[in-house]
Write a protein that holds these residues in place. Structure first.
Motif, PDB file in Angstrom:
ATOM      1  N   VAL B  79     -29.314  41.116  61.937  1.00 51.83           N
ATOM      2  CA  VAL B  79     -29.665  39.741  62.293  1.00 51.83           C
ATOM      3  C   VAL B  79     -28.987  39.407  63.623  1.00 51.83           C
ATOM      4  CG1 VAL B  79     -29.635  37.327  61.582  1.00 51.83           C
ATOM      5  CG2 VAL B  79     -29.758  39.139  59.843  1.00 51.83           C
ATOM      6  N   THR B 120     -24.111  39.331  69.113  1.00 50.42           N
ATOM      7  CA  THR B 120     -24.015  40.589  68.389  1.00 50.42           C
ATOM      8  C   THR B 120     -25.085  40.600  67.299  1.00 50.42           C
ATOM      9  OG1 THR B 120     -22.498  42.112  67.267  1.00 50.42           O
ATOM     10  CG2 THR B 120     -22.242  39.775  66.750  1.00 50.42           C
ATOM     11  N   ARG B 121     -25.061  41.615  66.443  1.00 41.77           N
ATOM     12  CA  ARG B 121     -26.005  41.686  65.326  1.00 41.77           C
ATOM     13  C   ARG B 121     -25.195  41.829  64.052  1.00 41.77           C
ATOM     14  NH1 ARG B 121     -29.192  46.273  68.631  1.00 41.77           N
ATOM     15  NH2 ARG B 121     -30.227  44.909  70.123  1.00 41.77           N
ATOM     16  N   ILE B 122     -25.542  41.017  63.053  1.00 43.12           N
ATOM     17  CA  ILE B 122     -24.735  40.997  61.836  1.00 43.12           C
ATOM     18  C   ILE B 122     -25.557  41.335  60.599  1.00 43.12           C
ATOM     19  CG2 ILE B 122     -23.102  39.322  62.786  1.00 43.12           C
ATOM     20  CD1 ILE B 122     -24.548  37.153  61.122  1.00 43.12           C
TER      21      ILE B 122
END
Lengths: 101, 156
Positions: B79, B120-122
């Motif tokens: 995400v 960022t991507r989590i």
């Protein structure tokens, strides 16, 4: 080959850094083919430095996605060298230096 | 970002620059910085306990913070999230997923000249509020955005 791909570009005195790191970022809740839990394995610290000056430090854990993406910005100039480094919870590490363009 | 805001944040980051110089001069060993990985905050379970372990309080005033994230994330494993703020004198930022078992995803220490933003991507286990916290001056502020997740991304 480095695990880090990084681009650092300056515009109007602000450097935008986009980095991709190859890392499994295992959560510790996944199982391997034999049904055994795969232990957590994740990058825990990312540092960005220009010369001797730290511009950004990130503390990460298992909820950062696999092969992490990281973008940040700082006041800087073209031609300077940006050093980006990571360490993980198993003692692994890597770093790369990119010239700000 | 407007040039006015930039001027304000550049002024605000002078203090952070002093820390950078201290590191450069060998006054602070890099290992000391590594040791600062906030273990208790990352290991905390439940949002309120995690918030307390990360910023020392659960009472965060609303801040001028923008969270960019998809309204509906099809894949909770990846995400993309961007956090930006127009606030001045920002030294730290943190990102939480309220419904994750371990809600703290990441924490950021801004160094010399850093713009108060990150992307960022989590991973998200399920639909949840995403909370960004920003330390401006001596106070932590927060903002919240809901992200609906079609397929959860923790474990399995």
């Amino acid at each position: 080959m480095s695990t880090i791909r990084v681009r650092a570009q300056e515009s109007g005195g602000i450097v935008t850094v986009r980095a991709l790191m190859s890392h499994p970022m295992e959560t510790g809740t996944s199982k391997d083919a034999a049904g055994n839990l795969i232990p957590p394995h994740h990058i825990d610290v990312v540092t960005a430095d220009v010369g001797d000056t730290n511009v950004m430090t990130a503390y990460w854990c298992v909820t950062i996605s696999r092969n992490p993406f990281f973008q940040f910005q700082f006041a800087g100039k073209k031609g300077d060298e940006l050093k980006l480094s990571w360490t993980d919870n198993k003692g692994g590490s890597d770093s790369v230096t990119a010239t700000i363009g | 970002m407007t040039s006015t805001k930039r001027r304000v944040f550049l002024k605000g980051t002078l203090a952070a620059g002093t820390v950078g110089v201290a590191v450069g001069a060998g006054l602070l060993a890099p290992s000391k910085l590594l040791a600062a990985w906030p273990e208790s905050a990352f290991k905390a379970r439940g949002y309120e306990d995690t918030l307390r372990a990360t910023v020392g309080t659960t009472d965060l005033p609303a801040g001028d913070i923008e969270i960019s994230a998809p309204e509906i994330a099809e894949n909770g494993m990846v995400v993309p999230v961007t956090v930006e703020t127009g606030m001045s004198d920002v030294t730290e930022m943190a990102l939480f997923v309220v419904e994750n078992g371990s809600p703290l995803t990441s924490k950021y220490i801004l160094g010399a000249g850093a713009v108060p933003m990150f992307a960022t991507r989590i991973k998200m286990g399920q639909s949840s509020d995403v909370v960004a916290a920003v330390k401006s001056g001596d106070t932590w502020y927060s903002a919240t955005r809901e992200v609906k997740v079609t397929i959860g991304g923790c474990g399995g």
